[in-house]
Design a protein around this motif. Structure first.
Motif, mmCIF file in Angstrom:
data_model
loop_
_atom_site.group_PDB
_atom_site.id
_atom_site.type_symbol
_atom_site.label_atom_id
_atom_site.label_comp_id
_atom_site.label_asym_id
_atom_site.label_seq_id
_atom_site.Cartn_x
_atom_site.Cartn_y
_atom_site.Cartn_z
ATOM 1 N N LEU A 101 -2.766 8.561 13.099
ATOM 2 C CA LEU A 101 -2.410 9.347 11.707
ATOM 3 C C LEU A 101 -1.601 8.529 10.778
ATOM 4 O O LEU A 101 -1.753 8.712 9.622
ATOM 5 C CB LEU A 101 -1.801 10.808 12.036
ATOM 6 C CG LEU A 101 -1.899 11.934 11.000
ATOM 7 C CD1 LEU A 101 -3.149 12.105 10.725
ATOM 8 C CD2 LEU A 101 -1.105 13.186 11.562
ATOM 9 N N ASP A 102 -0.548 8.001 11.093
ATOM 10 C CA ASP A 102 0.274 6.994 9.985
ATOM 11 C C ASP A 102 -0.519 6.150 9.465
ATOM 12 O O ASP A 102 -0.363 5.982 8.317
ATOM 13 C CB ASP A 102 1.225 6.407 10.902
ATOM 14 C CG ASP A 102 2.496 7.429 11.493
ATOM 15 O OD1 ASP A 102 2.469 8.729 10.978
ATOM 16 O OD2 ASP A 102 3.109 7.018 12.510
ATOM 17 N N ILE A 103 -1.485 5.372 10.149
ATOM 18 C CA ILE A 103 -2.310 4.476 9.388
ATOM 19 C C ILE A 103 -3.256 4.961 8.558
ATOM 20 O O ILE A 103 -3.525 4.607 7.214
ATOM 21 C CB ILE A 103 -3.160 3.613 10.490
ATOM 22 C CG1 ILE A 103 -2.295 2.780 11.404
ATOM 23 C CG2 ILE A 103 -4.001 2.642 9.794
ATOM 24 C CD1 ILE A 103 -2.981 2.190 12.523
ATOM 25 N N ILE A 104 -3.838 6.147 8.686
ATOM 26 C CA ILE A 104 -4.619 7.043 8.034
ATOM 27 C C ILE A 104 -4.028 7.391 6.717
ATOM 28 O O ILE A 104 -4.621 7.433 5.741
ATOM 29 C CB ILE A 104 -5.430 8.080 8.758
ATOM 30 C CG1 ILE A 104 -6.217 7.661 9.838
ATOM 31 C CG2 ILE A 104 -6.208 9.173 7.841
ATOM 32 C CD1 ILE A 104 -6.657 8.679 10.607
ATOM 33 N N LYS A 105 -2.620 7.907 6.794
ATOM 34 C CA LYS A 105 -1.904 8.315 5.760
ATOM 35 C C LYS A 105 -1.600 7.306 4.777
ATOM 36 O O LYS A 105 -1.809 7.429 3.743
ATOM 37 C CB LYS A 105 -0.655 8.936 6.270
ATOM 38 C CG LYS A 105 -0.763 10.101 6.823
ATOM 39 C CD LYS A 105 0.654 10.847 7.260
ATOM 40 C CE LYS A 105 0.545 12.250 7.853
ATOM 41 N NZ LYS A 105 1.886 12.732 8.576
ATOM 42 N N LYS A 106 -1.442 6.128 5.342
ATOM 43 C CA LYS A 106 -1.137 4.966 4.328
ATOM 44 C C LYS A 106 -2.121 4.451 3.701
ATOM 45 O O LYS A 106 -2.055 4.102 2.728
ATOM 46 C CB LYS A 106 -0.791 3.600 5.602
ATOM 47 C CG LYS A 106 0.159 2.473 4.718
ATOM 48 C CD LYS A 106 0.316 1.411 5.775
ATOM 49 C CE LYS A 106 0.721 0.064 4.913
ATOM 50 N NZ LYS A 106 1.054 -1.050 5.931
ATOM 51 N N TYR A 107 -3.469 4.411 4.223
ATOM 52 C CA TYR A 107 -4.671 4.045 3.702
ATOM 53 C C TYR A 107 -5.493 5.022 3.276
ATOM 54 O O TYR A 107 -6.886 4.790 2.973
ATOM 55 C CB TYR A 107 -5.636 2.939 4.630
ATOM 56 C CG TYR A 107 -4.645 1.724 5.006
ATOM 57 C CD1 TYR A 107 -4.516 0.539 3.984
ATOM 58 C CD2 TYR A 107 -4.095 1.468 6.163
ATOM 59 C CE1 TYR A 107 -3.858 -0.394 4.317
ATOM 60 C CE2 TYR A 107 -3.353 0.529 6.522
ATOM 61 C CZ TYR A 107 -2.925 -0.640 5.535
ATOM 62 O OH TYR A 107 -2.436 -1.605 6.001
ATOM 63 N N LEU A 135 -10.577 7.081 1.053
ATOM 64 C CA LEU A 135 -11.396 7.814 0.186
ATOM 65 C C LEU A 135 -12.398 7.289 -1.033
ATOM 66 O O LEU A 135 -13.577 7.616 -1.192
ATOM 67 C CB LEU A 135 -10.341 8.779 -0.646
ATOM 68 C CG LEU A 135 -10.812 9.825 -1.727
ATOM 69 C CD1 LEU A 135 -11.832 10.807 -1.019
ATOM 70 C CD2 LEU A 135 -9.695 10.499 -2.372
ATOM 71 N N PHE A 136 -11.597 6.143 -1.633
ATOM 72 C CA PHE A 136 -12.595 5.303 -2.514
ATOM 73 C C PHE A 136 -13.736 4.762 -1.995
ATOM 74 O O PHE A 136 -14.804 4.808 -2.510
ATOM 75 C CB PHE A 136 -11.601 4.139 -3.263
ATOM 76 C CG PHE A 136 -12.445 3.856 -4.290
ATOM 77 C CD1 PHE A 136 -12.642 4.312 -5.346
ATOM 78 C CD2 PHE A 136 -12.726 2.270 -4.184
ATOM 79 C CE1 PHE A 136 -13.394 3.478 -6.518
ATOM 80 C CE2 PHE A 136 -13.471 1.633 -5.096
ATOM 81 C CZ PHE A 136 -13.728 2.028 -6.335
ATOM 82 N N GLY A 137 -13.636 4.418 -0.583
ATOM 83 C CA GLY A 137 -14.579 3.606 -0.016
ATOM 84 C C GLY A 137 -15.833 4.572 0.370
ATOM 85 O O GLY A 137 -16.976 4.139 0.258
ATOM 86 N N CYS A 138 -15.228 5.844 0.555
ATOM 87 C CA CYS A 138 -16.263 6.970 0.921
ATOM 88 C C CYS A 138 -17.182 7.159 -0.126
ATOM 89 O O CYS A 138 -18.286 7.393 -0.246
ATOM 90 C CB CYS A 138 -15.658 7.869 1.712
ATOM 91 S SG CYS A 138 -15.116 7.788 3.361
ATOM 92 N N LEU A 139 -16.350 7.205 -1.416
ATOM 93 C CA LEU A 139 -16.862 7.731 -2.568
ATOM 94 C C LEU A 139 -18.010 6.982 -3.127
ATOM 95 O O LEU A 139 -19.160 7.156 -3.551
ATOM 96 C CB LEU A 139 -15.794 7.942 -3.589
ATOM 97 C CG LEU A 139 -16.178 8.436 -5.007
ATOM 98 C CD1 LEU A 139 -16.896 9.700 -4.766
ATOM 99 C CD2 LEU A 139 -15.116 8.261 -5.996
ATOM 100 N N VAL A 182 -9.349 -1.581 8.884
ATOM 101 C CA VAL A 182 -9.570 -0.399 7.978
ATOM 102 C C VAL A 182 -10.911 -0.380 7.255
ATOM 103 O O VAL A 182 -11.919 0.442 7.293
ATOM 104 C CB VAL A 182 -8.611 -0.079 6.766
ATOM 105 C CG1 VAL A 182 -8.968 1.174 5.813
ATOM 106 C CG2 VAL A 182 -7.149 0.025 7.697
ATOM 107 N N ALA A 183 -11.291 -1.591 6.581
ATOM 108 C CA ALA A 183 -12.536 -1.769 6.004
ATOM 109 C C ALA A 183 -13.550 -1.558 6.824
ATOM 110 O O ALA A 183 -14.891 -1.002 6.451
ATOM 111 C CB ALA A 183 -12.613 -3.124 5.423
#
Length: 229
Positions: free
Chosen positions: A84-90, A95-99, A178-179
């Motif tokens: 969860l910490d990594i997800i919050k950080k990035y 969000l932009f990548g999914c968009l 992450v990418a």
């Protein structure tokens, strides 16, 4: 024979046994890109064609398994919680990548269909291809697409991501976890997430959240994009 193929258990048994066979083939041959879903799909088609069994007989049991697809995705919450910490950080890059993934996927589909003169029904059926089947099914139904064709496109996207995703990362030297997770989760949904899990827990977690975000964005953006067609 009639009694067996008319029973919903026939579709359930055939799906499970062919998937197990596909998984064993992948392990024996050591081919990471050979998804059990591909192998099982081919085997199911062969069984139905060779034994001349109507698809409707198989579908009775397959629909029961399809019903459990949405509840089964809840299991993906485990690695999500652990990272969860990594997800919050990035979160913003995710969000932009999914968009971008949803937008580019929809626009390229529209452009290609226009170039090759593909009918609007097929175009509509192609639009939900990058989201998980549970969400894609509802989107397809909402926009008046051919649901069965939408499911085919969704499966194809998943298979491609699972089969060549890792190879693409190696070719373009994409090593950021992450990418990798965003790419697989936003473009190839559950099968892409399965591949992300194989690459690592962080990739799997990011792919999991990317599925959810991509699904929400698709529900919002696809109807908007349709206004411009």
């Amino acid at each position: 024979m009639e009694l067996i193929i008319n029973n919903p258990l026939f579709g359930i048994f055939l799906t499970i046994i062919t998937f197990v066979i596909g998984y064993e083939i992948q392990l024996k041959l050591g081919l990471k890109f050979l998804s059990p879903m591909v192998t099982s799909s081919v085997l199911i088609i062969l069984v139905l064609v060779v034994l001349n069994i109507p698809y409707s007989n198989y579908k009775q049991g397959a629909d029961i398994l399809t019903f459990f697809v949405a509840p089964a995705t809840v299991v993906l919450a485990v690695p999500l919680y652990k990272n969860l910490d990594i997800i919050k950080k990035y979160f913003l890059p995710i969000l932009f990548g999914c968009l971008v993934g949803i937008g580019v996927g929809a626009v390229t589909g529209i452009v290609l269909c226009d170039i090759f003169g593909i009918s609007k029904e097929i175009l509509l059926s192609m639009l939900p291809k990058s989201v998980t089947s549970a969400i894609g099914y509802e989107i397809s139904k909402k926009i008046g697409a051919i649901i069965e064709i939408s499911m085919v496109f969704i499966v194809i996207c998943g298979i491609i991501g699972y089969s060549v995703g890792e190879l693409i990362f190696k070719i373009f030297k994409i090593n950021d976890k992450v990418a990798r997770g965003v790419a697989l989760g936003s473009c190839s949904h559950v099968l892409g997430t399965a591949k992300a899990m194989e690459l690592g827990e962080i990739e799997g977690s990011i792919a999991t959240v990317s599925i959810s975000i991509s699904g929400i964005l698709a529900v919002i953006l696809i109807p908007v994009i349709l206004n411009f067609i």
